[in-house]
Design an enzyme around this catalytic site. Structure first.
Site, PDB file in Angstrom:
ATOM      1  N   LYS A  37     -26.964  27.349  24.973  1.00  0.00           N
ATOM      2  CA  LYS A  37     -25.879  27.221  24.000  1.00  0.00           C
ATOM      3  C   LYS A  37     -24.748  26.391  24.618  1.00  0.00           C
ATOM      4  O   LYS A  37     -24.758  26.158  25.843  1.00  0.00           O
ATOM      5  CB  LYS A  37     -25.383  28.609  23.589  1.00  0.00           C
ATOM      6  N   ARG A 136     -20.145  43.284  18.326  1.00  0.00           N
ATOM      7  CA  ARG A 136     -19.974  41.948  17.743  1.00  0.00           C
ATOM      8  C   ARG A 136     -21.088  41.810  16.727  1.00  0.00           C
ATOM      9  O   ARG A 136     -20.957  42.402  15.657  1.00  0.00           O
ATOM     10  CB  ARG A 136     -19.903  40.836  18.786  1.00  0.00           C
ATOM     11  N   TYR A 277       3.667   8.703  33.028  1.00  0.00           N
ATOM     12  CA  TYR A 277       4.660   9.153  32.049  1.00  0.00           C
ATOM     13  C   TYR A 277       5.760   9.975  32.710  1.00  0.00           C
ATOM     14  O   TYR A 277       5.481  10.774  33.615  1.00  0.00           O
ATOM     15  CB  TYR A 277       3.995  10.032  30.990  1.00  0.00           C
ATOM     16  N   MET A 325      -4.047  10.823  28.335  1.00  0.00           N
ATOM     17  CA  MET A 325      -5.176  10.979  27.421  1.00  0.00           C
ATOM     18  C   MET A 325      -6.439  10.331  27.993  1.00  0.00           C
ATOM     19  O   MET A 325      -7.520  10.906  27.929  1.00  0.00           O
ATOM     20  CB  MET A 325      -4.821  10.384  26.057  1.00  0.00           C
TER      21      MET A 325
HETATM   22  C1  LIG Z   1     -24.632  33.700  26.285  1.00  0.00           C
HETATM   23  C2  LIG Z   1     -25.630  34.750  26.096  1.00  0.00           C
HETATM   24  C3  LIG Z   1     -26.524  35.068  27.126  1.00  0.00           C
HETATM   25  C4  LIG Z   1     -26.454  34.446  28.508  1.00  0.00           C
HETATM   26  O1  LIG Z   1     -25.379  34.952  29.227  1.00  0.00           O
HETATM   27  P1  LIG Z   1     -25.140  34.567  30.767  1.00  0.00           P
HETATM   28  O2  LIG Z   1     -24.168  35.560  31.241  1.00  0.00           O
HETATM   29  O3  LIG Z   1     -24.601  33.181  30.798  1.00  0.00           O
HETATM   30  O4  LIG Z   1     -26.462  34.651  31.439  1.00  0.00           O
HETATM   31  C5  LIG Z   1     -27.493  36.023  26.847  1.00  0.00           C
HETATM   32  N1  LIG Z   1     -27.558  36.633  25.634  1.00  0.00           N
HETATM   33  C6  LIG Z   1     -26.719  36.342  24.636  1.00  0.00           C
HETATM   34  C7  LIG Z   1     -26.850  37.043  23.332  1.00  0.00           C
HETATM   35  C8  LIG Z   1     -25.714  35.400  24.828  1.00  0.00           C
HETATM   36  O5  LIG Z   1     -24.861  35.124  23.835  1.00  0.00           O
END
Ligand SMILES: *Cc1c(COP(=O)(O)O)cnc(C)c1O
Length: 385
Positions: A37, A136, A277, A325
């Site tokens: 992700k 969550r 700047y 920037m």
């Molecule tokens: C991000 C995530 C992980 C991985 O987490 P890390 O601590 O980076 O290994 C695993 N499961 C879910 C649901 C996540 O959102």
């Protein structure tokens, strides 16, 4: 194609090393799902995923259908993709069509998945994410029986691929009581599956921290994010590992990421002159400065103004003035050999010196993950051996 103002290199041998280390820690029965992700925590999905496959990874977890599509575009046909977060209802048929698995965290999603699977003419693979205490996403206990009955009734169209949950804060020792409670609740869900005689194909609850420090959370699969990129999830987890292995220090996890640019210009600045700047930096002596062709719009935190450092010829060059920037300046008065076009390391190693992400984030209050995941997708990533 013209050159970008900076570049990121991913070291394949370091990644292979990390995967071997993680596998040794968890044993060889569990699948390692590589969590990619946030553009592979800033490493770049497009470059990272094929590299991970070369190192034996065949399972990828993402946060959204958008990211799943990116992985799908670059992965080989053998790899599996799992969406842990958002997929809109209208995209469910697309996921089923492409063998993409997804989390289901409320009952409402199941009849919609069933309808989509019938329409596509192919079974959907779902992972039921259950609520164990993170509050969550996660299916509440009160709806679980209804879900199991539904899954049992529609096995032809919906495959009960996984039963999972996510720990809220496994990286910190002070959360241990909460993690234990979550694990206990997860086991109660599993028992309900056994009682109902409908079992998931795989069980998975561990993230990096849990997989590295809590062996009993390793079931059929682990979801590994931060550790595969060469970062210990927290000092707690690192020290637990040292304790367990009876070591004083351990470099088993290696950073795979180096961020580089080049000197854009070199100039002399007279004593008393201001740099960039405003008046935040005044030269106290005659100085030589180098201009860097990137700034906060390219992911370099503005909070490092007058604070950060870069590496040139293996030596630290301090930032002078504000991060602009698209530009910032560094002091190279002490680096006589520096020339126009020379390579600059922003994060990573050069000769015998290193700039860590942590040195970066200490002064910016950013999390390592936050800093990395904000690096613009436009920066080109390449693999080096
Ligand atoms: C991000 C995530 C992980 C991985 O987490 P890390 O601590 O980076 O290994 C695993 N499961 C879910 C649901 C996540 O959102």
């Amino acid at each position: 194609m013209v050159k970008h103002s900076s570049r990121i290199e991913l070291k394949q041998s370091a990644y292979k090393n990390n995967i071997n280390f993680i596998k040794k820690k968890i044993g060889d029965k569990a699948i390692v799902s590589s969590v990619v992700k946030a553009n592979a925590y800033g490493h770049g999905i497009r470059t990272f995923v094929p590299m991970a496959e070369k190192c034996g990874i065949q399972h990828f977890s993402v946060a959204s259908s958008f990211e799943a599509e990116e992985v799908l575009r670059v992965c080989s046909g053998n790899s599996r993709i799992m969406i842990m977060g958002i997929i809109y209802e209208e995209d469910i048929p697309w996921a089923i069509e492409n063998n993409i698995e997804f989390f289901v965290y409320n009952y409402e999603r199941l009849p919609k998945t069933l309808a989509a699977a019938k329409k596509v003419g192919k079974p959907a693979k779902v992972h039921i994410e259950v609520e164990t205490g993170a509050n969550r996403t996660g299916l509440p206990q009160k709806d679980f029986l209804k879900v199991l009955n539904f899954l049992k009734k529609h096995q032809e169209h919906i495959i009960f691929e996984g039963l999972c949950t996510h720990f809220g804060g496994a990286e910190s020792v002070s959360n241990q009581f909460k993690i234990d409670m979550q694990h206990k609740r997860y086991k109660a869900f599993l028992k309900q599956c056994r009682d109902k005689k409908i079992m998931p194909n795989i069980r998975h609850i561990a993230c990096s921290a849990a997989a590295l420090a809590m062996q009993d959370t390793v079931y059929d699969m682990v979801r590994i994010g931060v550790a595969q990129y060469g970062f210990w999830p927290s000092p707690d987890i690192y020290f637990a590992h040292l304790h367990e292995t009876n070591k004083k220090a351990d470099a088993s996890l290696k950073r795979i990421f180096t961020w580089k640019t080049d000197i854009m210009d070199i100039r002399d600045v007279e004593q008393g002159e201001f740099i960039g700047y405003g008046t935040s930096f005044q030269a106290t002596h005659k100085m030589t400065i180098a201009v860097m062709p990137l700034g906060y719009s390219n992911g370099y935190p503005r909070a490092l103004s007058n604070r950060g450092q870069v590496l040139i010829h293996g030596k630290k060059a301090p930032i002078v003035g504000l991060i602009n920037m698209n530009l910032f300046m560094v002091d190279i008065t002490h680096i006589k050999e520096a020339q126009l076009g020379d390579e600059v390391v922003l994060i990573g190693r050069q000769n015998n010196n290193v700039i860590n992400v942590s040195s970066f984030t200490n002064s910016t209050q950013l999390l390592n993950n936050e800093m990395l995941s904000r690096l613009p997708a436009a920066i080109p990533r390449t693999v080096v051996k």
